[in-house]
Write a protein that holds these residues in place. Structure first.
Motif, PDB file in Angstrom:
ATOM      1  N   PHE A   8      -4.347  -6.133   3.470  1.00  0.00           N
ATOM      2  CA  PHE A   8      -2.924  -6.344   3.467  1.00  0.00           C
ATOM      3  C   PHE A   8      -2.596  -5.891   4.873  1.00  0.00           C
ATOM      4  N   HIS A  10       1.135  -6.250   5.948  1.00  0.00           N
ATOM      5  CA  HIS A  10       2.534  -5.587   5.858  1.00  0.00           C
ATOM      6  C   HIS A  10       2.570  -4.450   4.963  1.00  0.00           C
ATOM      7  N   ASN A  11       1.769  -4.297   3.958  1.00  0.00           N
ATOM      8  CA  ASN A  11       1.811  -3.245   2.670  1.00  0.00           C
ATOM      9  C   ASN A  11       0.504  -2.727   2.427  1.00  0.00           C
ATOM     10  N   ASP A 192       3.151  -9.537   0.570  1.00  0.00           N
ATOM     11  CA  ASP A 192       2.402  -9.340   1.884  1.00  0.00           C
ATOM     12  C   ASP A 192       1.719 -10.808   2.186  1.00  0.00           C
ATOM     13  N   SER A 197       7.553  -6.991   3.982  1.00  0.00           N
ATOM     14  CA  SER A 197       7.341  -5.718   3.107  1.00  0.00           C
ATOM     15  C   SER A 197       7.552  -5.966   1.920  1.00  0.00           C
TER      16      SER A 197
END
Length: 199
Positions: A8, A10-11, A192, A197
């Motif tokens: 991932f 952003h997460n 993502d 987020s």
């Protein structure tokens, strides 16, 4: 930049990743098409279970090392696949010594890591799977897996099958930890891929 472990951007969910303990061995017999899919949940089992390996299915070349392991008397092998008239379901019972109740063989579960259409083809074209006892799971709840279209009711994804097997092995804490990791993966996936987020 994507996390090199969970994939991932952003997460990152690595903080949710448990270190599981299970004496059972798990083999993900994976269709080649699954290797390119971000939605493949077998990866969650590969990261967390100590005895989980991936074998890429090949219609022409049989996996010699896996076949030898399936034939090894130290293991009690099972194929996770729906039963039929030719291959009735076999209830799971761990082999143990009658005098001590100590488990004498290691459970070895073969999971077909593929779409249901691909999985049926894999079984049909892999005669070396024919002699394995078939273990059919009866889900106690609907699948939470919503990351692919045309999911059939009553079918579990690969990781959910692993969770069910840990419960069957009377390892509820391990099953619960893997369930939480799977839920984290499912919760953030779309956010993502959309570039933001998860909230």
């Amino acid at each position: 930049m994507s996390c090199p472990r969970c994939g991932f951007t952003h997460n990152c969910i690595c903080s949710h990743e448990p270190k599981l303990t299970s004496a059972a061995h798990f083999v993900l017999l994976t269709h080649p098409n699954e290797c390119r899919k971000a939605t493949n949940t077998g990866e969650l089992m590969m990261r967390t279970l100590p005895h989980c390996e991936r074998v890429i299915w090949d219609r022409v070349n049989s996996p010699t090392a896996l076949i030898e392991k399936l034939e090894d008397p130290a293991y009690q092998a099972w194929l996770l696949f729906p039963a039929d008239d030719t291959h009735p379901a076999t209830p799971f019972v761990a082999h143990s010594s009658s005098s001590t109740s100590i488990i004498t063989t290691t459970p070895l579960f073969v999971l077909l890591d593929a779409t249901w259409q691909e999985a049926r083809k894999m079984v049909r074209k892999s005669p070396w799977l024919a002699n394995l006892p078939r273990l059919s799971l009866t889900p106690t709840a609907l699948s939470q897996y919503q990351l692919r279209r045309n999911q059939q009711a009553g079918n579990l994804c690969t990781c959910e099958t692993g969770i069910a097997l840990l419960s069957l092995l009377n390892e509820p804490q391990q099953a619960e930890q893997l369930q939480r990791y799977f839920t984290a993966f499912s919760d953030v996936f779309h956010a993502d891929r959309s570039g933001h987020s998860h909230r």
